[in-house]
Motif scaffolding. Structure first.
Motif, PDB file in Angstrom:
ATOM      1  N   ASP A 216       0.867  -0.717  -0.129  1.00 12.57           N
ATOM      2  CA  ASP A 216      -0.351  -0.182  -0.017  1.00 12.57           C
ATOM      3  C   ASP A 216       0.712   1.350  -0.204  1.00 12.57           C
ATOM      4  O   ASP A 216       1.344   1.704   1.098  1.00 12.57           O
ATOM      5  N   PRO A 217       1.413   1.724  -1.456  1.00 12.76           N
ATOM      6  CA  PRO A 217       1.650   2.966  -0.649  1.00 12.76           C
ATOM      7  C   PRO A 217       1.580   4.378   0.023  1.00 12.76           C
ATOM      8  O   PRO A 217       1.726   5.190   0.404  1.00 12.76           O
ATOM      9  N   ASP A 218       0.197   4.122   0.216  1.00 13.27           N
ATOM     10  CA  ASP A 218      -0.310   5.728   1.290  1.00 13.27           C
ATOM     11  C   ASP A 218      -0.224   4.781   2.655  1.00 13.27           C
ATOM     12  O   ASP A 218      -0.305   6.101   3.594  1.00 13.27           O
ATOM     13  N   ASP A 219       0.194   3.822   2.487  1.00 15.19           N
ATOM     14  CA  ASP A 219       0.504   3.597   3.987  1.00 15.19           C
ATOM     15  C   ASP A 219       2.284   3.690   4.305  1.00 15.19           C
ATOM     16  O   ASP A 219       3.054   3.437   3.681  1.00 15.19           O
ATOM     17  N   THR A 220       2.099   4.733   5.317  1.00 14.35           N
ATOM     18  CA  THR A 220       3.514   5.585   5.286  1.00 14.35           C
ATOM     19  C   THR A 220       4.535   4.040   6.924  1.00 14.35           C
ATOM     20  O   THR A 220       5.914   4.146   6.384  1.00 14.35           O
ATOM     21  N   GLY A 221       3.616   2.634   6.743  1.00 13.72           N
ATOM     22  CA  GLY A 221       5.168   2.026   7.666  1.00 13.72           C
ATOM     23  C   GLY A 221       4.425   0.230   6.739  1.00 13.72           C
ATOM     24  O   GLY A 221       4.786  -0.597   7.211  1.00 13.72           O
ATOM     25  N   ASN A 222       4.823   0.642   5.186  1.00 14.68           N
ATOM     26  CA  ASN A 222       4.941   0.157   4.116  1.00 14.68           C
ATOM     27  C   ASN A 222       5.468  -0.778   4.195  1.00 14.68           C
ATOM     28  O   ASN A 222       5.580  -1.923   3.997  1.00 14.68           O
ATOM     29  N   TYR A 223       6.893  -0.177   4.454  1.00 13.75           N
ATOM     30  CA  TYR A 223       8.660  -1.044   4.400  1.00 13.75           C
ATOM     31  C   TYR A 223       8.886  -1.828   6.087  1.00 13.75           C
ATOM     32  O   TYR A 223       9.439  -2.530   5.625  1.00 13.75           O
ATOM     33  N   ALA A 224       7.611  -0.917   7.345  1.00 10.65           N
ATOM     34  CA  ALA A 224       8.605  -2.017   7.914  1.00 10.65           C
ATOM     35  C   ALA A 224       7.632  -2.943   8.252  1.00 10.65           C
ATOM     36  O   ALA A 224       7.846  -4.751   8.833  1.00 10.65           O
ATOM     37  N   ALA A 225       6.300  -3.108   7.539  1.00 10.89           N
ATOM     38  CA  ALA A 225       5.397  -3.777   7.546  1.00 10.89           C
ATOM     39  C   ALA A 225       6.040  -5.299   6.338  1.00 10.89           C
ATOM     40  O   ALA A 225       5.615  -6.345   7.334  1.00 10.89           O
ATOM     41  N   PHE A 226       6.578  -5.138   5.413  1.00 13.81           N
ATOM     42  CA  PHE A 226       6.785  -5.655   4.393  1.00 13.81           C
ATOM     43  C   PHE A 226       8.565  -6.539   5.283  1.00 13.81           C
ATOM     44  O   PHE A 226       8.276  -7.316   4.648  1.00 13.81           O
ATOM     45  N   LYS A 227       8.925  -5.586   6.080  1.00 12.78           N
ATOM     46  CA  LYS A 227      10.205  -6.016   6.560  1.00 12.78           C
ATOM     47  C   LYS A 227       9.850  -7.483   7.413  1.00 12.78           C
ATOM     48  O   LYS A 227      10.050  -7.962   8.306  1.00 12.78           O
ATOM     49  N   ASP A 228       8.289  -6.782   8.198  1.00 14.69           N
ATOM     50  CA  ASP A 228       8.060  -8.036   9.265  1.00 14.69           C
ATOM     51  C   ASP A 228       7.882  -9.578   8.564  1.00 14.69           C
ATOM     52  O   ASP A 228       7.859 -10.444   9.652  1.00 14.69           O
ATOM     53  N   TRP A 229       7.349  -9.173   7.911  1.00 17.55           N
ATOM     54  CA  TRP A 229       6.227 -10.026   6.835  1.00 17.55           C
ATOM     55  C   TRP A 229       7.920 -11.130   6.531  1.00 17.55           C
ATOM     56  O   TRP A 229       7.403 -12.386   6.450  1.00 17.55           O
ATOM     57  N   LEU A 230       8.970 -10.693   6.859  1.00 19.41           N
ATOM     58  CA  LEU A 230      10.107 -11.576   5.601  1.00 19.41           C
ATOM     59  C   LEU A 230      10.384 -12.939   7.168  1.00 19.41           C
ATOM     60  O   LEU A 230      10.863 -11.830   8.084  1.00 19.41           O
TER      61      LEU A 230
END
Length: 350
Positions: A216-230
């Protein structure tokens, strides 16, 4: 843009609609005029950093290599942005011919394409290298292969054919045992007993699912969420090796029998993320640690070379103003001989 090496797009229309479909690692745009005129097709590959962004036309981001402009006031631009310029587009609606079925939208065709071609030389390679072959695994990239292999708990450098031939036997046994299995039961069985080809479908689906909001490009925590998923890729405690294509594979446990020779696996350590605003640390060579005076002298010489003739002229002026050096006192002959004798003894003892 002027720096792009991709082809010009010969399309102009007062009003048109942009739509998109994807297949594996490719995206096809259709520019359809709302009035008379023929549609224009573009097929994109994104490389490592390609993306689309809608922004004000007066505030175009850097590396916006293709722009679709609106006629509203103030106008906006839909931009294809690619900082590294690994991405590309080509005219026409044809997908690249050497890419297999998509792991997400054409799962059954993808599975059959792999299992019926296991004699192909692509499967002589380690499974981690075969997973990047878009002829069979269209849509799988570097981080996805690490996550898939990690969930299966298999060595990344196990031979691909060895891993996949077992799935062929399982498919045949499943059809004989349960020829009338319903779709819901098949899906349940897949979730409880995933194999490599199923994970090639379900792991990317986790990334693009709306529930996880990883894209979601509008979500500021986008990268943090992806990093947590890894679970494996770039995760502290995991090991890494470079495959024969120079790509880094992240894994846990033993690398496998086909691991590259003469290469030791490295473990990622947990650490703080570097601050991009912080000044770069001063690098000190080993020689400067052992011989600080010599290092300081060499640094002075480098500074003199950088300053050039300006410093040379200043040195000459200083030499001209210095008083003449006094003559050294004469040393008696006996003292000079005794010094040479002592120095010779010292060398012999050493």
């Amino acid at each position: 843009s002027a720096v792009s090496k991709n082809p010009e797009v010969p399309f102009r229309s007062e009003a048109y609609r942009i739509s998109a479909t994807s297949r594996g690692k490719e995206l096809r745009l259709t520019l359809a005029p709302l009035g008379p005129g023929e549609p224009q097709y573009l097929v994109f590959r994104f490389g490592m950093s390609g993306s689309f962004r809608l922004c004000p036309a007066a505030e175009l981001p850097r590396h916006a290599h293709l722009r679709f402009l609106t006629r509203e006031s103030p106008p906006r631009a839909l931009c294809f942005i690619d900082a590294r310029r690994f991405g590309s587009w080509r005219l026409g609606d044809a997908w690249q011919p050497d890419r297999g079925p998509c792991v997400i939208s054409e799962y059954q065709a993808f599975r059959e394409n792999v299992l019926k071609n296991l004699e192909d030389k692509a499967f002589d390679k380690p499974i981690c290298e075969a997973l990047l072959n878009q002829k069979f695994f269209n849509g799988i990239g570097n981080y996805l292969r690490a996550e898939i292999i990690y969930r299966l708990k298999i060595p990344p450098f196990e031979k691909a054919r060895t891993v996949l031939e077992a799935l062929k036997d399982q498919d045949q046994a499943r059809r004989k045992k349960n020829p009338s299995l319903t779709l819901s039961k098949k899906l349940k069985w897949m979730r409880e007993n995933p194999d490599l080809l199923e994970l090639c479908h379900t792991v990317p689906m986790e990334v693009i699912s709306a529930e996880n909001k990883l894209l979601d490009p509008d979500d500021t925590g986008n990268y943090a969420a992806f990093k947590d998923w890894l679970q494996c890729y770039l995760v502290p405690g995991m090991s890494s090796l470079r495959d024969r294509n120079g790509r880094t594979i992240w894994f846990q446990g033993e690398p496998g029998p086909m691991a590259p020779k003469g290469q030791a696996s490295r473990k990622k350590r947990a650490g703080l993320k570097a601050d991009p605003e912080a000044p770069a640390p001063k690098v000190t060579s080993r020689a400067s640690k052992r011989q600080p005076k010599a290092a300081a002298k060499s640094q002075e010489l480098e500074e003199e070379e950088a300053d050039g003739s300006r410093k040379g002229r200043a040195c000459r002026r200083r030499k001209a103003t210095l008083p003449p050096a006094l003559p050294e006192p004469e040393v008696p002959l006996k003292v000079r001989r005794s010094r040479r004798t002592a120095a010779g003894r010292g060398r012999g003892e050493a």
